[in-house]
Scaffold this motif. Structure first.
Motif, PDB file in Angstrom:
ATOM      1  N   ILE A 114      71.683  41.873  24.009  1.00 28.27           N
ATOM      2  CA  ILE A 114      70.729  42.093  25.217  1.00 28.27           C
ATOM      3  C   ILE A 114      70.436  40.821  25.786  1.00 28.27           C
ATOM      4  O   ILE A 114      70.405  40.660  26.981  1.00 28.27           O
ATOM      5  CB  ILE A 114      69.617  43.008  24.649  1.00 28.27           C
ATOM      6  CG1 ILE A 114      70.021  44.478  24.483  1.00 28.27           C
ATOM      7  CG2 ILE A 114      68.507  42.794  25.850  1.00 28.27           C
ATOM      8  CD1 ILE A 114      69.115  45.120  23.780  1.00 28.27           C
ATOM      9  N   GLU A 122      73.500  39.122  27.623  1.00 27.91           N
ATOM     10  CA  GLU A 122      73.628  39.686  28.979  1.00 27.91           C
ATOM     11  C   GLU A 122      72.601  39.224  29.809  1.00 27.91           C
ATOM     12  O   GLU A 122      72.888  38.784  30.894  1.00 27.91           O
ATOM     13  CB  GLU A 122      73.487  41.154  28.559  1.00 27.91           C
ATOM     14  CG  GLU A 122      74.754  41.683  28.075  1.00 27.91           C
ATOM     15  CD  GLU A 122      74.462  43.271  27.568  1.00 27.91           C
ATOM     16  OE1 GLU A 122      73.366  43.966  27.967  1.00 27.91           O
ATOM     17  OE2 GLU A 122      75.392  43.771  26.853  1.00 27.91           O
ATOM     18  N   ALA A 123      71.147  39.140  29.439  1.00 23.35           N
ATOM     19  CA  ALA A 123      70.392  38.721  30.205  1.00 23.35           C
ATOM     20  C   ALA A 123      70.241  37.611  30.925  1.00 23.35           C
ATOM     21  O   ALA A 123      70.321  37.009  32.176  1.00 23.35           O
ATOM     22  CB  ALA A 123      68.739  38.857  29.722  1.00 23.35           C
ATOM     23  N   ALA A 140      73.223  36.960  33.393  1.00 28.65           N
ATOM     24  CA  ALA A 140      73.096  37.602  34.699  1.00 28.65           C
ATOM     25  C   ALA A 140      72.083  36.449  35.315  1.00 28.65           C
ATOM     26  O   ALA A 140      72.173  36.627  36.584  1.00 28.65           O
ATOM     27  CB  ALA A 140      72.363  38.953  34.383  1.00 28.65           C
ATOM     28  N   ILE A 167      65.015  38.461  36.730  1.00 30.71           N
ATOM     29  CA  ILE A 167      66.165  39.089  36.336  1.00 30.71           C
ATOM     30  C   ILE A 167      66.060  39.461  34.955  1.00 30.71           C
ATOM     31  O   ILE A 167      66.408  40.342  34.055  1.00 30.71           O
ATOM     32  CB  ILE A 167      67.424  38.382  36.559  1.00 30.71           C
ATOM     33  CG1 ILE A 167      67.610  38.578  38.053  1.00 30.71           C
ATOM     34  CG2 ILE A 167      68.650  39.050  35.889  1.00 30.71           C
ATOM     35  CD1 ILE A 167      68.826  37.694  38.700  1.00 30.71           C
ATOM     36  N   ILE A 168      65.643  38.309  34.206  1.00 29.49           N
ATOM     37  CA  ILE A 168      65.598  38.344  32.683  1.00 29.49           C
ATOM     38  C   ILE A 168      64.534  39.358  32.205  1.00 29.49           C
ATOM     39  O   ILE A 168      64.954  40.130  31.229  1.00 29.49           O
ATOM     40  CB  ILE A 168      65.329  36.959  32.263  1.00 29.49           C
ATOM     41  CG1 ILE A 168      66.371  36.040  32.173  1.00 29.49           C
ATOM     42  CG2 ILE A 168      65.044  36.920  30.471  1.00 29.49           C
ATOM     43  CD1 ILE A 168      65.898  34.436  32.134  1.00 29.49           C
ATOM     44  N   GLN A 210      63.177  42.201  33.743  1.00 32.76           N
ATOM     45  CA  GLN A 210      63.815  43.257  33.991  1.00 32.76           C
ATOM     46  C   GLN A 210      64.675  43.718  32.983  1.00 32.76           C
ATOM     47  O   GLN A 210      64.670  44.790  32.396  1.00 32.76           O
ATOM     48  CB  GLN A 210      64.217  43.466  35.375  1.00 32.76           C
ATOM     49  CG  GLN A 210      63.305  43.352  36.596  1.00 32.76           C
ATOM     50  CD  GLN A 210      63.885  43.534  37.822  1.00 32.76           C
ATOM     51  OE1 GLN A 210      65.153  43.205  38.057  1.00 32.76           O
ATOM     52  NE2 GLN A 210      63.010  43.530  39.059  1.00 32.76           N
ATOM     53  N   HIS A 211      65.373  42.874  32.659  1.00 27.18           N
ATOM     54  CA  HIS A 211      66.431  43.368  31.531  1.00 27.18           C
ATOM     55  C   HIS A 211      66.001  43.555  30.289  1.00 27.18           C
ATOM     56  O   HIS A 211      66.408  44.439  29.625  1.00 27.18           O
ATOM     57  CB  HIS A 211      67.714  42.132  31.475  1.00 27.18           C
ATOM     58  CG  HIS A 211      68.997  42.824  30.911  1.00 27.18           C
ATOM     59  ND1 HIS A 211      70.079  43.464  31.356  1.00 27.18           N
ATOM     60  CD2 HIS A 211      69.043  42.526  29.497  1.00 27.18           C
ATOM     61  CE1 HIS A 211      70.903  43.424  30.370  1.00 27.18           C
ATOM     62  NE2 HIS A 211      70.581  43.001  29.231  1.00 27.18           N
ATOM     63  N   LEU A 233      63.721  46.866  30.191  1.00 22.81           N
ATOM     64  CA  LEU A 233      64.525  47.939  30.323  1.00 22.81           C
ATOM     65  C   LEU A 233      65.121  48.312  28.990  1.00 22.81           C
ATOM     66  O   LEU A 233      65.052  49.237  28.444  1.00 22.81           O
ATOM     67  CB  LEU A 233      65.619  47.852  31.133  1.00 22.81           C
ATOM     68  CG  LEU A 233      66.831  49.088  31.423  1.00 22.81           C
ATOM     69  CD1 LEU A 233      65.839  50.246  31.963  1.00 22.81           C
ATOM     70  CD2 LEU A 233      67.833  48.572  32.540  1.00 22.81           C
ATOM     71  N   ASN A 234      65.540  46.969  28.305  1.00 22.59           N
ATOM     72  CA  ASN A 234      66.360  47.617  27.008  1.00 22.59           C
ATOM     73  C   ASN A 234      65.552  47.233  25.809  1.00 22.59           C
ATOM     74  O   ASN A 234      65.961  47.930  24.763  1.00 22.59           O
ATOM     75  CB  ASN A 234      67.527  46.536  26.824  1.00 22.59           C
ATOM     76  CG  ASN A 234      68.660  46.873  27.818  1.00 22.59           C
ATOM     77  OD1 ASN A 234      69.385  47.961  27.668  1.00 22.59           O
ATOM     78  ND2 ASN A 234      68.702  46.082  28.914  1.00 22.59           N
TER      79      ASN A 234
END
Length: 272
Positions: free
Chosen positions: A12, A15-16, A19, A54-55, A57-58, A61-62
């Motif tokens: 996770i 991916e953050a 992105a 971005i970070i 939010q990611h 969410l997860n």
């Protein structure tokens, strides 16, 4: 939501970071960003804020159950933070000044702090498309277009006499760093930008030590400490005391040192 494994949390965070790095590079390549000055006179840009968005939010969410502490958002009080068993610690762009100067020496830092110590560390270097990461107890790794796999600090042939490679700031006089070192040793210097990239270069054996003199935050060392430690190195306050996380009202670090080969007598070399 079921409990995430450490490996899932690492993915996770990776991916953050990637992105955010992709968005940063778009703004960097196009020159489409605004620069500002914080109250402490340090620089920040619209790219920092975009990466932070971005970070966060990611991660929300997860991992909605894990709090987030970022350089670029309002910081919770110690009273609130002291209730956290674990939390994400973020520096959306480590090396904002280098981003503005277009040196390419900037990185995205994400750490998971558990029981006041780094448990997971992820550092993404967007211009080099290089991802450094570690889980405590499982080694350190790098993924890049050139190579991927485990990384480790450089082992000096003779810990007492070998040439020591010092990672130094592009914007700090070489003499300032050398002046803190034992005059009996021989040194080479490697100029770099952000703190985390210097740490990563030590973790993968391209440099041996780095001393940071000046103001930094816990987000500047969290991910680095996990990666460097898992690569066989260490990070300490400059007086060789351990760094602390989430244990003080202030989130500022003391001056600190990043060290490679632990067979080297660093306390005899660094004259802080």
């Amino acid at each position: 939501m079921p409990e995430h494994t450490d490996e899932a949390l690492l993915n996770i965070a990776k991916e953050a970071a990637i992105a955010a790095g992709e968005a940063i590079m778009t703004l960097y390549d196009e020159g489409d960003f605004e620069s500002y000055q914080k109250a402490d006179e340090s620089p920040v840009t619209s790219a920092d804020y975009k990466a932070n968005e971005i970070i966060c939010q990611h991660l929300k969410l997860n991992t909605p159950d894990i709090p987030i502490l970022s350089e670029e958002t309002k910081h919770a009080s110690l009273e609130e933070r002291s209730q956290w068993d674990r939390y994400w610690l973020i520096d959306p762009i480590d090396g904002t000044q280098e981003f503005i100067a277009r040196s390419g020496d900037f990185a995205v830092n994400i750490a998971l702090i558990e029981n006041n110590q780094p448990k997971i560390g992820v550092i993404f270097w967007p211009p080099g498309q290089s991802l450094y990461y570690a889980i405590k107890g499982h080694g350190a790794f790098k993924e890049s277009p050139e190579s991927s796999g485990p990384i480790s600090v450089r082992k000096l042939d003779d810990p007492h006499n070998s040439v020591v490679i010092l990672a130094i700031s592009r914007r700090q006089p070489r003499e300032r760093v050398i002046g803190k070192m034992c005059a009996k040793r021989v040194y080479q210097t490697l100029p770099l930008g952000s703190c985390s990239l210097k740490a990563c270069f030590i973790a993968e054996g391209k440099a041996d030590a780095f001393m940071r003199i000046g103001v930094t935050g816990e987000w500047d060392t969290g991910a680095s400490q996990c990666i460097v430690s898992e690569a066989g190195g260490a990070i300490f306050a400059a007086d060789f005391e351990p760094l602390s996380y989430n244990q003080r009202h202030s989130l500022e670090n003391p001056d600190f040192v990043v060290l490679g080969d632990q067979n080297v007598p660093w306390q005899d070399i660094i004259q802080y």
